[in-house]
Motif scaffolding. Structure first.
Motif, short mmCIF file in Angstrom:
data_model
loop_
_atom_site.label_atom_id
_atom_site.label_comp_id
_atom_site.label_asym_id
_atom_site.label_seq_id
_atom_site.Cartn_x
_atom_site.Cartn_y
_atom_site.Cartn_z
N ASP A 1 0.83 -1.11 -0.03
CA ASP A 1 0.00 -0.07 -0.04
C ASP A 1 0.73 1.38 0.06
N TRP A 2 0.45 2.29 -0.75
CA TRP A 2 1.13 3.40 -0.83
C TRP A 2 0.53 4.46 0.20
N TYR A 3 1.52 5.48 0.80
CA TYR A 3 1.01 6.37 1.67
C TYR A 3 1.93 7.63 1.52
N LEU A 4 1.12 8.70 1.78
CA LEU A 4 1.81 9.87 1.87
C LEU A 4 2.16 10.35 3.33
N LEU A 5 3.37 10.27 3.77
CA LEU A 5 3.69 10.53 5.05
C LEU A 5 4.47 11.96 5.08
N ALA A 6 4.19 12.92 6.01
CA ALA A 6 4.75 13.82 6.24
C ALA A 6 4.69 14.26 7.65
N ALA A 7 5.96 15.03 8.02
CA ALA A 7 6.19 15.70 9.23
C ALA A 7 6.69 17.02 9.20
N GLY A 8 6.49 17.39 10.77
CA GLY A 8 7.09 18.96 10.82
C GLY A 8 7.72 19.04 12.19
N GLY A 9 8.47 19.93 12.60
CA GLY A 9 8.95 20.18 14.01
C GLY A 9 7.84 20.00 15.01
N LYS A 10 8.16 19.96 16.01
CA LYS A 10 7.36 19.84 17.39
C LYS A 10 6.54 21.13 17.70
N ASP A 11 6.88 22.28 17.04
CA ASP A 11 5.99 23.41 17.10
C ASP A 11 4.97 23.65 15.85
N THR A 12 5.03 22.27 15.19
CA THR A 12 4.14 22.50 13.91
C THR A 12 2.64 21.96 14.39
N ALA A 13 1.68 22.69 14.33
CA ALA A 13 0.37 22.56 15.20
C ALA A 13 -0.52 21.69 14.20
N SER A 14 -0.39 22.03 12.85
CA SER A 14 -1.13 21.08 11.93
C SER A 14 -0.62 21.13 10.35
N ILE A 15 -0.96 20.05 9.66
CA ILE A 15 -0.58 19.89 8.37
C ILE A 15 -1.54 19.44 7.36
N ARG A 16 -1.71 20.02 6.31
CA ARG A 16 -2.59 19.72 5.23
C ARG A 16 -2.01 19.38 4.06
N ALA A 17 -2.65 18.55 3.16
CA ALA A 17 -2.11 18.01 2.01
C ALA A 17 -3.11 18.25 0.92
N THR A 18 -2.68 19.02 -0.36
CA THR A 18 -3.70 19.45 -1.57
C THR A 18 -3.06 19.02 -2.59
N GLY A 19 -3.75 18.83 -3.79
CA GLY A 19 -3.32 18.61 -5.03
C GLY A 19 -3.61 16.87 -5.36
N GLY A 20 -2.50 16.03 -5.67
CA GLY A 20 -2.84 14.78 -5.90
C GLY A 20 -3.07 13.89 -4.75
N VAL A 21 -2.88 14.43 -3.53
CA VAL A 21 -3.20 13.72 -2.43
C VAL A 21 -4.07 14.97 -1.38
N SER A 22 -5.05 14.46 -0.70
CA SER A 22 -5.69 15.22 0.07
C SER A 22 -5.79 14.69 1.45
N GLY A 23 -5.54 15.51 2.66
CA GLY A 23 -5.56 15.07 3.86
C GLY A 23 -5.35 16.15 4.87
N THR A 24 -5.84 16.13 5.98
CA THR A 24 -5.18 16.79 7.29
C THR A 24 -4.94 16.26 8.36
N ALA A 25 -3.97 16.94 9.19
CA ALA A 25 -3.70 16.25 10.53
C ALA A 25 -3.65 17.48 11.68
N ARG A 26 -4.15 17.34 12.87
CA ARG A 26 -4.02 18.16 13.69
C ARG A 26 -2.79 18.18 14.75
N SER A 27 -1.67 17.85 13.83
CA SER A 27 -0.47 17.74 14.87
C SER A 27 0.83 17.77 13.80
N ASN A 28 1.98 17.50 14.25
CA ASN A 28 3.15 17.67 13.33
C ASN A 28 3.48 16.35 12.35
N LEU A 29 2.39 15.40 12.40
CA LEU A 29 2.53 14.07 11.73
C LEU A 29 1.42 13.88 10.83
N LEU A 30 1.66 13.41 9.41
CA LEU A 30 0.46 13.15 8.75
C LEU A 30 0.86 11.94 8.02
#
Length: 660
Positions: free
Chosen positions: A605-634
């Motif tokens: 299975d294929w996944y889009l994985l994303a991460a920011g630093g600890k002070d990243t409150a949320s991440i959203r992906a647009t375009g070919g993949v859509s998704g949102t996370a209320r943390s520094n990990l997606l």
């Protein structure tokens, strides 16, 4: 007084009976009468390599210079023994005198120029006659004349003269030898033999007919223009040069000392005392050996002068002169952003000695380190001059300098405060190689009394697949620091930790990232920091991945290079997820980063994985993949090859973009 019978003194065998006196009026009459024949003789004896135009003008110039300045004695030795139909000409001492003069100067004109003697007048292009804008040459003959000219051009000048005297002047071989000897040739017989061997003798009638043809008549000429385009360009260049000389002369003639008033400016460089002092090896700054022990500074300014050639004034003078004025054969290199001009004043000497097959001089002017190298055998052809910025270097930044690279190896000069040196291969397995100190992948590095290390394999010079990566570990009384060679004079310091507060790196910090250092070669890098900014549980439950950011900062301040790497469990090396140049991410002024990667699970299975630093409150992906996370990990399901755009929001409310 008693008389004595004295036997007559014998005359030397080489002495010739004095000939009749030739005055200038007689010679001028002969020259006017036989001018075409004498010019033809000179033209035939002159080397064809001069070209037909210059050959014509030179033949006329040589013939016109044969007139004596006053009364001159003829040489009876050059008169022919046998008379022919042209007996009146051949028996004339004036003609024999002028023919000898023409022959002698034509032979001189054909001799090559050498550095051992000044050229004679005949060897130089004629001043007169000159014809501007035209090319003059005899009329073209037939195939026989062309063949004869080619055969004559293959002969030496004496052999060509022998053939011409025999064929044009119809002299017997004995007379030819006498004339050549009188003209100064050492071996007339050899000249005749060469003419015979070349097959140019032929019959007298045939040779005479060809030599008297219009092909070899420099008095019956054709005229053609020279290269008109080139002549026009030369005229323009000459006019421009004359104008430049006039302007410079006017400036030099102005009142004052030099090119005109320049206010409070210092004298020109050539007369600047500081610039002149910078070229004097006697004014080099030499720091005492123990100065660093009592100094509050730990930088290059307290390095002592080391090496067995610090007293070689000639070597130091060459190094300073090449630094100020590198010649065309000098190989000059400088790290990006490093000026390569002359030092502003006397620099500091760090090292002068023999390194492998070279003599090396290291100099420091407060801003740069300059490395001069020349061949050990004394040849300065192919000398090298390298520059690197080191402004603000202190502590770990001033621990070592590259002395030389040969055969894929690098050799360092270490700071006087370094106590031990170790080479570590970051990619070596846990089983150490022979000679290891006991710690996995490390080998103690021997150093000379001057602090010169033995050579070891440089990662900056390796090609192909990354199978090893050597780093240098130097220890002093404050601790151990790790650096690596990226192809420049100073090694690059490796650090680890959050931007703004990095610390000394360990092998564990850099082992999975070592091969990515190749991306920063030759960029003028000062230090590279690695920062593990997030750990992310994988969606298939197979473990946690590590997100790392590496930032290469340069000596010039600008042009940093940032890499975001994704290190999945079970993988030896990290995978580059994103990279950027001149980015502020992962830096002391902006310690934030956001990156993503397409990841394939064990089940396929294929996944889009994303991460920011600890002070990243949320991440959203647009375009070919859509998704949102209320943390520094997606983590979002995706299709293979999908492309997405990442945006993040920091806890302060500021938005950041994903690193590309």
């Amino acid at each position: 007084m008693q008389s004595q019978d004295v036997a007559p003194r014998p005359r030397p065998a080489s002495a010739a009976a004095p000939g009749p006196v030739v005055d200038i009026e007689q010679a001028e009459a002969v020259l006017v009468e036989h001018y075409p024949r004498l010019v033809r003789l000179a033209y035939l004896v002159l080397p064809p390599s001069l070209g037909r135009n210059r050959r014509v003008l030179t033949a006329h110039a040589l013939t016109q210079r044969t007139l004596p300045r006053g009364r001159a004695s003829g040489d009876s030795a050059v008169l022919p023994a046998q008379k022919t139909a042209a007996e009146g000409r051949d028996s004339d001492p004036g003609y024999a005198y002028l023919r000898l003069r023409v022959l002698r100067t034509a032979l001189e004109a054909g001799r090559p120029l050498t550095f051992r003697a000044w050229p004679t007048r005949a060897q130089l292009p004629p001043l007169l006659p000159q014809v501007w804008g035209l090319r003059l040459f005899p009329r073209s003959g037939g195939a026989d004349e062309l063949a004869l000219d080619q055969r004559l051009s293959a002969l030496s000048a004496p052999a060509r003269a022998a053939f011409v005297l025999r064929g044009l002047e119809r002299l017997a071989d004995a007379d030819v030898r006498r004339v050549l000897a009188a003209a100064g040739e050492e071996d007339p017989a050899a000249a005749l033999a060469e003419a015979d061997a070349a097959g140019t003798a032929g019959t007298a009638e045939g040779a005479d007919a060809l030599l008297t043809s219009p092909e070899f008549d420099p008095c019956s000429l054709q005229a053609r223009p020279t290269d008109l385009m080139r002549r026009r360009q030369h005229v323009k260049a000459a006019v421009a040069a004359i104008a430049a000389v006039a302007v410079c002369g006017a400036l030099l003639g102005m009142p004052g000392d030099g090119w005109g008033p320049e206010g409070a400016a210092a004298p020109p460089y050539a007369r600047n005392p500081a610039a002149q002092a910078a070229l004097d090896p006697g004014k080099l700054t030499l720091v005492p050996a123990a100065a660093w022990e009592s100094s509050a500074r730990t930088d290059f300014s307290v390095w002592p002068a080391r090496g067995e050639l610090t007293g070689d004034k000639a070597l130091l003078r060459r190094a300073l002169a090449v630094w100020a004025r590198p010649g065309g054969s000098v190989q000059v290199s400088a790290t990006p952003g490093t000026p390569s001009g002359a030092p502003p004043g006397p620099p500091q000497l760090l090292y002068a000695g023999e390194v492998d097959q070279s003599r090396v001089v290291l100099l420091y002017d407060g801003l740069r380190i300059a490395r001069y190298a020349e061949a050990k055998d004394g040849g300065t052809q192919g000398a090298a001059l390298d520059f690197a910025r080191v402004d603000g270097a202190t502590g770990a930044d001033a621990d070592a300098v590259v002395l030389g690279r040969t055969d894929g190896n690098v050799r360092y000069l270490t700071a006087p405060w370094v106590r031990t040196a170790v080479v570590r291969d970051l990619l070596k397995s846990a089983a150490g190689a022979p000679g290891a100190t006991g710690t996995s992948g490390t080998t103690r590095l021997a150093r000379s009394a001057d602090g010169v290390t033995e050579p070891f394999a440089s990662p900056a010079l390796q090609t192909g697949e990354c199978r090893s990566w050597n780093v240098l570990e130097l220890t002093d009384r404050t601790g151990t620091r790790m650096s690596t060679d990226l192809g420049e004079l100073t090694p690059v310091r490796l650090t680890s930790g959050r931007p703004g507060r990095p610390g000394d790196a360990s092998a564990a910090d850099w082992s999975p990232l070592a091969c990515s250092l190749a991306d920063a070669r030759g960029q003028g890098v000062r230090s590279v920091n690695s920062w593990s900014y997030a750990r992310q549980p994988l969606p298939d439950g197979s473990g946690s991945a590590e997100w790392l950011c590496t930032r290469a900062d340069t000596w010039r301040g600008g042009g940093p290079r940032v890499l975001a790497q994704f290190h999945a469990p079970g993988q030896r090396y990290g995978a580059v997820a994103a990279k950027a140049d001149n980015a502020s991410a992962c830096g002391a002024k902006d310690p934030h980063v956001l990156a993503g990667v397409l990841w394939k699970s064990v089940k396929g299975d294929w996944y889009l994985l994303a991460a920011g630093g600890k002070d990243t409150a949320s991440i959203r992906a647009t375009g070919g993949v859509s998704g949102t996370a209320r943390s520094n990990l997606l983590a979002v399901r995706a299709e293979q090859g999908a492309r997405a755009e990442l945006k993040g929001t920091l806890s302060s409310g500021r938005e950041i973009s994903g690193l590309r």
